[in-house]
Enzyme design. Structure first.
Site, PDB file in Angstrom:
ATOM      1  N   GLY A 157       5.593  -7.554   1.865  1.00 24.98           N
ATOM      2  CA  GLY A 157       5.738  -8.991   2.123  1.00 24.98           C
ATOM      3  C   GLY A 157       5.336  -9.375   3.539  1.00 24.98           C
ATOM      4  N   ASP A 158       5.547  -8.451   4.478  1.00 25.29           N
ATOM      5  CA  ASP A 158       5.205  -8.784   5.867  1.00 25.29           C
ATOM      6  C   ASP A 158       3.699  -8.935   6.067  1.00 25.29           C
ATOM      7  OD1 ASP A 158       7.768  -9.012   7.150  1.00 25.29           O
ATOM      8  OD2 ASP A 158       8.029  -6.876   6.728  1.00 25.29           O
ATOM      9  N   LYS A 160     -12.359  -1.324 -15.999  1.00 29.52           N
ATOM     10  CA  LYS A 160     -13.337  -0.872 -14.997  1.00 29.52           C
ATOM     11  C   LYS A 160     -14.733  -0.735 -15.605  1.00 29.52           C
ATOM     12  CE  LYS A 160      -9.923  -0.189 -12.060  1.00 29.52           C
ATOM     13  NZ  LYS A 160      -9.637  -0.795 -10.788  1.00 29.52           N
ATOM     14  N   SER A 192      -8.549   1.996  -5.158  1.00 29.23           N
ATOM     15  CA  SER A 192      -7.461   2.258  -6.094  1.00 29.23           C
ATOM     16  C   SER A 192      -6.236   2.792  -5.361  1.00 29.23           C
ATOM     17  CB  SER A 192      -7.910   3.268  -7.140  1.00 29.23           C
ATOM     18  OG  SER A 192      -9.012   2.744  -7.849  1.00 29.23           O
ATOM     19  N   ALA A 193      -5.082   2.249  -5.736  1.00 30.22           N
ATOM     20  CA  ALA A 193      -3.793   2.653  -5.168  1.00 30.22           C
ATOM     21  C   ALA A 193      -3.705   2.398  -3.658  1.00 30.22           C
ATOM     22  CB  ALA A 193      -3.458   4.102  -5.504  1.00 30.22           C
ATOM     23  N   CYS A 194      -4.346   1.316  -3.199  1.00 29.62           N
ATOM     24  CA  CYS A 194      -4.265   0.941  -1.785  1.00 29.62           C
ATOM     25  C   CYS A 194      -3.642  -0.437  -1.588  1.00 29.62           C
ATOM     26  CB  CYS A 194      -5.643   1.000  -1.138  1.00 29.62           C
ATOM     27  SG  CYS A 194      -6.246   2.688  -0.972  1.00 29.62           S
ATOM     28  N   ARG A 237       1.598   4.565 -14.924  1.00 30.51           N
ATOM     29  CA  ARG A 237       1.276   3.133 -14.857  1.00 30.51           C
ATOM     30  C   ARG A 237       2.088   2.320 -15.845  1.00 30.51           C
ATOM     31  NH1 ARG A 237      -3.461   1.392 -11.552  1.00 30.51           N
ATOM     32  NH2 ARG A 237      -4.016   3.316 -10.503  1.00 30.51           N
ATOM     33  N   ARG A 294      -8.618   8.411 -13.814  1.00 28.15           N
ATOM     34  CA  ARG A 294     -10.067   8.307 -13.966  1.00 28.15           C
ATOM     35  C   ARG A 294     -10.723   9.623 -13.572  1.00 28.15           C
ATOM     36  NH1 ARG A 294     -12.048   5.714 -10.329  1.00 28.15           N
ATOM     37  NH2 ARG A 294     -10.198   5.041  -9.206  1.00 28.15           N
ATOM     38  N   TYR A 346      -6.541   8.187 -21.879  1.00 21.68           N
ATOM     39  CA  TYR A 346      -5.798   7.615 -20.748  1.00 21.68           C
ATOM     40  C   TYR A 346      -6.399   6.283 -20.273  1.00 21.68           C
ATOM     41  CZ  TYR A 346      -4.400   6.426 -16.108  1.00 21.68           C
ATOM     42  OH  TYR A 346      -3.961   5.702 -15.030  1.00 21.68           O
ATOM     43  N   GLY A 350      -7.579   3.709 -17.800  1.00 24.13           N
ATOM     44  CA  GLY A 350      -8.869   3.191 -17.342  1.00 24.13           C
ATOM     45  C   GLY A 350     -10.073   3.880 -17.965  1.00 24.13           C
ATOM     46  N   ARG A 359      -7.032   2.660   3.417  1.00 24.60           N
ATOM     47  CA  ARG A 359      -6.072   3.499   4.136  1.00 24.60           C
ATOM     48  C   ARG A 359      -6.796   4.230   5.249  1.00 24.60           C
ATOM     49  NH1 ARG A 359      -1.302   5.051   1.011  1.00 24.60           N
ATOM     50  NH2 ARG A 359      -1.383   3.922  -0.967  1.00 24.60           N
ATOM     51  N   HIS A 405     -14.040  -5.641  -7.176  1.00 21.97           N
ATOM     52  CA  HIS A 405     -12.753  -4.929  -7.323  1.00 21.97           C
ATOM     53  C   HIS A 405     -11.733  -5.599  -6.399  1.00 21.97           C
ATOM     54  CE1 HIS A 405     -10.601  -0.732  -7.177  1.00 21.97           C
ATOM     55  NE2 HIS A 405     -10.057  -1.529  -8.060  1.00 21.97           N
ATOM     56  N   ASP A 438      -6.579  -7.050  -9.662  1.00 20.18           N
ATOM     57  CA  ASP A 438      -7.509  -5.912  -9.658  1.00 20.18           C
ATOM     58  C   ASP A 438      -8.985  -6.310  -9.652  1.00 20.18           C
ATOM     59  OD1 ASP A 438      -7.697  -3.034  -9.689  1.00 20.18           O
ATOM     60  OD2 ASP A 438      -8.393  -3.143 -11.759  1.00 20.18           O
TER      61      ASP A 438
HETATM   62  P1  GTP Z   1      -4.869   0.280  -8.428  1.00 21.15           P
HETATM   63  O1  GTP Z   1      -4.093  -0.401  -9.495  1.00 21.15           O
HETATM   64  O2  GTP Z   1      -5.071   1.727  -8.622  1.00 21.15           O
HETATM   65  O3  GTP Z   1      -6.194  -0.390  -8.172  1.00 21.15           O
HETATM   66  O4  GTP Z   1      -3.956   0.223  -7.075  1.00 21.15           O
HETATM   67  P2  GTP Z   1      -3.570  -1.042  -6.185  1.00 21.15           P
HETATM   68  O5  GTP Z   1      -4.648  -1.284  -5.186  1.00 21.15           O
HETATM   69  O6  GTP Z   1      -3.157  -2.161  -7.039  1.00 21.15           O
HETATM   70  O7  GTP Z   1      -2.315  -0.461  -5.358  1.00 21.15           O
HETATM   71  P3  GTP Z   1      -0.758  -0.796  -5.500  1.00 21.15           P
HETATM   72  O8  GTP Z   1      -0.447  -2.198  -5.096  1.00 21.15           O
HETATM   73  O9  GTP Z   1      -0.298  -0.367  -6.830  1.00 21.15           O
HETATM   74  O10 GTP Z   1      -0.155   0.159  -4.387  1.00 21.15           O
HETATM   75  C1  GTP Z   1      -0.418   1.545  -4.387  1.00 21.15           C
HETATM   76  C2  GTP Z   1       0.518   2.248  -3.450  1.00 21.15           C
HETATM   77  O11 GTP Z   1       0.395   1.717  -2.127  1.00 21.15           O
HETATM   78  C3  GTP Z   1       1.980   2.113  -3.839  1.00 21.15           C
HETATM   79  O12 GTP Z   1       2.605   3.358  -3.660  1.00 21.15           O
HETATM   80  C4  GTP Z   1       2.520   1.115  -2.851  1.00 21.15           C
HETATM   81  O13 GTP Z   1       3.883   1.319  -2.593  1.00 21.15           O
HETATM   82  C5  GTP Z   1       1.664   1.352  -1.614  1.00 21.15           C
HETATM   83  N1  GTP Z   1       1.511   0.123  -0.816  1.00 21.15           N
HETATM   84  C6  GTP Z   1       1.115  -1.092  -1.274  1.00 21.15           C
HETATM   85  N2  GTP Z   1       1.114  -2.013  -0.274  1.00 21.15           N
HETATM   86  C7  GTP Z   1       1.496  -1.363   0.835  1.00 21.15           C
HETATM   87  C8  GTP Z   1       1.666  -1.760   2.198  1.00 21.15           C
HETATM   88  O14 GTP Z   1       1.463  -2.915   2.580  1.00 21.15           O
HETATM   89  N3  GTP Z   1       2.060  -0.794   3.083  1.00 21.15           N
HETATM   90  C9  GTP Z   1       2.285   0.494   2.686  1.00 21.15           C
HETATM   91  N4  GTP Z   1       2.666   1.376   3.616  1.00 21.15           N
HETATM   92  N5  GTP Z   1       2.136   0.911   1.411  1.00 21.15           N
HETATM   93  C10 GTP Z   1       1.740  -0.008   0.493  1.00 21.15           C
HETATM   94  C1  SPV Z   2      -7.817   2.233 -10.667  1.00 20.13           C
HETATM   95  O1  SPV Z   2      -7.893   3.465 -10.634  1.00 20.13           O
HETATM   96  O2  SPV Z   2      -8.356   1.520  -9.810  1.00 20.13           O
HETATM   97  C2  SPV Z   2      -7.032   1.577 -11.724  1.00 20.13           C
HETATM   98  C3  SPV Z   2      -6.555   2.398 -12.797  1.00 20.13           C
HETATM   99  O3  SPV Z   2      -6.825   0.378 -11.708  1.00 20.13           O
HETATM  100  S1  SPV Z   2      -7.732   2.637 -14.000  1.00 20.13           S
HETATM  101  O4  SPV Z   2      -7.739   1.475 -14.872  1.00 20.13           O
HETATM  102  O5  SPV Z   2      -7.301   3.840 -14.713  1.00 20.13           O
HETATM  103  O6  SPV Z   2      -9.023   2.822 -13.412  1.00 20.13           O
HETATM  104 MN    MN Z   3      -3.253  -2.269  -9.149  1.00 23.41          MN
END
Ligand code: GTP
Ligand code: SPV
Ligand code: MN
Length: 592
Positions: free
Chosen positions: A500-501, A208, A250-252, A373, A71, A199, A201, A404, A228, A279
């Site tokens: 999982g924990d 989004k 995102s990615a958290c 992705r 994005r 690309y 999103g 984070r 979200h 999501d």
């Molecule tokens: P978007 O699709 O961008 O919205 O991301 P998301 O929020 O769905 O994140 P996703 O579950 O794909 O995880 C993103 C990153 O965080 C990956 O590299 C995971 O391995 C890492 N991650 C997810 N859950 C955990 C967790 O509980 N602990 C840690 N340390 N890392 C995590």
């Molecule tokens: C995000 O960035 O939160 C995503 C990927 O889920 S995208 O659809 O590209 O925005």
């Molecule tokens: Mn996701």
């Protein structure tokens, strides 16, 4: 012949045709035959690559341009009549000027190309939660992705009938020129225009752009919420299921949490986790006065790197057929895909995400882009909830915010009440990730994980949360929590195993909702007593001292946080809800 007589649809498409001048028009009808023909065409032109049919049936690989891989927040515009309506956290442009700029870029851009008309429904077709959109695109990649991520085809047009309550979406690849790339939302016009990207999103306009930016504005007007948030169900040994919505940037960790595998002990005891969404959640009050949520999507657009049979088997298994992989590494030995963290055997005879030869045994470069992705159909997910298609959604027991924060936020805490929970969401901050172009690892304010996705003034959005709360009986309102899976020690190691924990924490959250467990009151809210977080099976990994450490609220560190919050709130001027100001004053007082 067009498969609808809807005037608003036909007239709008006609105008776009005049603008972009396609060589031909194809209506996407949702049939397998049509999609198969498009897949074959995309493979013939090299746009897509068909993967090993035995190992990954009906799966495809696609690479986007190396400067078009995430994005683009500084090129994402909210075009409301006034700048104030978009608010200080959005990039804004005057709608008339923006349309003119976009029309100049889009003009004649489909010459020699086909215009694909994609009628799609966000949410089960016909559900009272659902909304319809039409996306025009010159990309088969978009057609293929939208066919996984949304419900597409004739049934949607039939459901729309003569209504003009639908979201207009125009996507033009143009030359994929990053200097002319714009992702523009016009909330008052139910319109999205995206140019010069190809690309994920940026171009899958149902996600989004519609389901968050446009829908958040619609929700404000119509009295519901677009968030979200993942949606998951925790099934307890007695068969009861509690649904939780969680908002992480995102990615958290949304996809991971939504599909988590319970720890061994919990599994044996009979716990199960069911995925409703990973999501986005659309939320409205049900007849019984509780909040209900649906997942408007029909698939998962998940982060590939780090996904493996240990971290997230359900996600990996979801990608085993009918999926698209974007910007991952191509293993030429068996025509499959690979990414960092999939396993410890990177292919040696491979093509990297940029399209160059790559040897995983020697290369110091990454094989897959950090934001590569997968697009996977929800039906593939082994833990998909039986309620996934329920047009009435699932009842929500808890909202969970998180991000984070290496040092600050405790593993989990509960807000005092609804308004305090809204405050907790409003002061969220998180380290940035590769999901958006720009720096990674910088802490920024990301209220409710909606910073890049709120289609109007964030202060008005907080007021909307407060207003929703006023309509709810406190007994029935979801309880609001904050979690942080990402606390680190001084050497940079995670203090909590996560994945999982995390169920150990969700279990505490559910017990709090059910009034079954006590908590310790702190300046920021209620935190668990260490004894109430079950560590059975991870005692070696997480000594009780570590758990106590990540449950502790350090008032001095929180005091350091206040100036940043003040500064952030000040940006909203008079529009900041008085409730949020009062909450901040209370926090300052609590911290002493
Ligand atoms: P978007 O699709 O961008 O919205 O991301 P998301 O929020 O769905 O994140 P996703 O579950 O794909 O995880 C993103 C990153 O965080 C990956 O590299 C995971 O391995 C890492 N991650 C997810 N859950 C955990 C967790 O509980 N602990 C840690 N340390 N890392 C995590
Ligand atoms: C995000 O960035 O939160 C995503 C990927 O889920 S995208 O659809 O590209 O925005
Ligand atoms: Mn996701």
């Amino acid at each position: 012949m067009a498969p609808t007589t809807n005037k608003s649809v036909l007239e709008w498409i006609d105008r776009q045709v005049q603008l972009v001048k396609p060589a031909s028009i194809m209506w996407i009808d949702g049939s397998k035959e049509q999609l198969d023909a498009l897949k074959a065409e995309a493979c013939a032109t090299g746009e897509m690559h068909k993967l090993n049919e035995e190992l990954l049936p009906d799966c495809y690989l696609h690479r986007t341009k190396p400067d078009d891989v995430a994005r683009v927040e500084d090129r994402t515009l909210i075009c409301t009549p006034t700048k104030e309506e978009a608010g200080p956290t959005n990039h804004w442009k005057d709608p008339d000027e923006c349309y003119k700029m976009l029309y100049d870029i889009a003009r004649d851009s489909y010459q020699g190309r086909t215009m694909y008309v994609i009628p799609y429904s966000m949410g089960p077709v016909g559900s009272k939660f659902s909304k319809i959109g039409i996306e025009l695109t010159d990309s088969i990649y978009v057609v293929m992705n939208m066919s996984i991520m949304t419900r597409v085809g004739q049934a949607v047009l039939d459901c729309l009938g003569d209504s003009d309550d639908w979201v207009r979406g125009l996507h033009c690849k143009c030359n994929v020129d990053k200097e002319n790339r714009w992702i523009c939302q016009f909330p008052q016009d139910n319109t999205i225009i995206s140019v010069n990207s190809a690309y994920g999103g940026n171009v899958l306009l149902g996600k989004k752009c519609f389901a968050l930016r446009i829908a958040s504005y619609q929700g404000k007007q119509e009295g519901w919420q677009a968030e979200h948030m993942l949606i998951l169900g925790v099934e307890k040994p007695n068969g009861e299921v509690r649904y939780i919505c969680a908002a992480f940037p995102s990615a958290c960790g949304k996809t991971n949490l939504a599909m988590m595998i319970p720890p061994e002990g919990y599994k044996k005891a009979g716990y199960k986790v069911w995925t409703v969404g990973d999501d986005i959640a659309w939320i409205r009050k049900g007849e019984d006065g509780r909040l209900y949520a649906i997942n408007p999507e029909n698939g998962f657009f998940g982060v590939a790197p780090g996904t493996n049979m240990k971290s997230n088997p359900n996600a990996l298994l979801s990608t085993k057929s009918g999926s698209i992989f974007t910007n991952v590494c191509h293993n030429l030995d068996n025509n499959t895909v690979w990414w960092e963290g999939l396993d410890k055997n990177p292919p040696t005879n491979a093509i990297d995400w940029k399209g160059d030869p790559w040897n995983g045994a020697e290369s110091t470069e990454k094989g897959a882009h950090p934001n590569s992705r997968f697009t996977a159909p929800a039906v593939n997910c082994p833990c998909l909830s039986s309620e996934f298609e329920n047009p009435d959604g699932v009842p929500i027991s808890a909202f969970v915010f998180g991000g984070r924060r290496a040092k600050l936020a405790p593993l989990v805490y509960q807000s005092r009440d609804w308004n305090n929970g809204v405050f907790v969401g409003s002061i969220m901050a998180s380290e940035t990730t590769a999901a958006a172009a720009g720096a990674v690892g910088v802490v920024r304010r990301d209220p409710m994980a909606m910073l890049p996705f709120c289609g109007y003034n964030m202060a008005d959005y907080w007021q909307h949360w407060v207003d929703i709360g006023k309509t709810l009986d406190p007994e029935k309102a979801p309880k609001i929590f904050n979690v942080n899976w990402f606390r680190k020690d001084d050497d940079g190691n995670f203090l909590w195993p996560g994945f999982g924990d995390n169920l150990r924490v969700l279990n505490w959250i559910i017990d709090r909702c059910d009034g079954k467990v006590d908590a310790r009151e702190t300046a920021i809210g209620y935190v668990p007593y260490a004894k109430d977080i079950d560590l059975t099976g991870i005692e070696d990994e997480v000594p009780v001292e570590n758990l106590e450490r990540i449950l502790k609220v350090n008032n001095d560190l929180w005091k350091n946080e206040i100036p940043g919050i003040e500064e952030f709130y000040a940006r909203f001027g008079d529009r900041l809800p008085a409730t949020m100001r009062a909450q901040l004053d209370q926090l300052i007082e609590n911290l002493g």
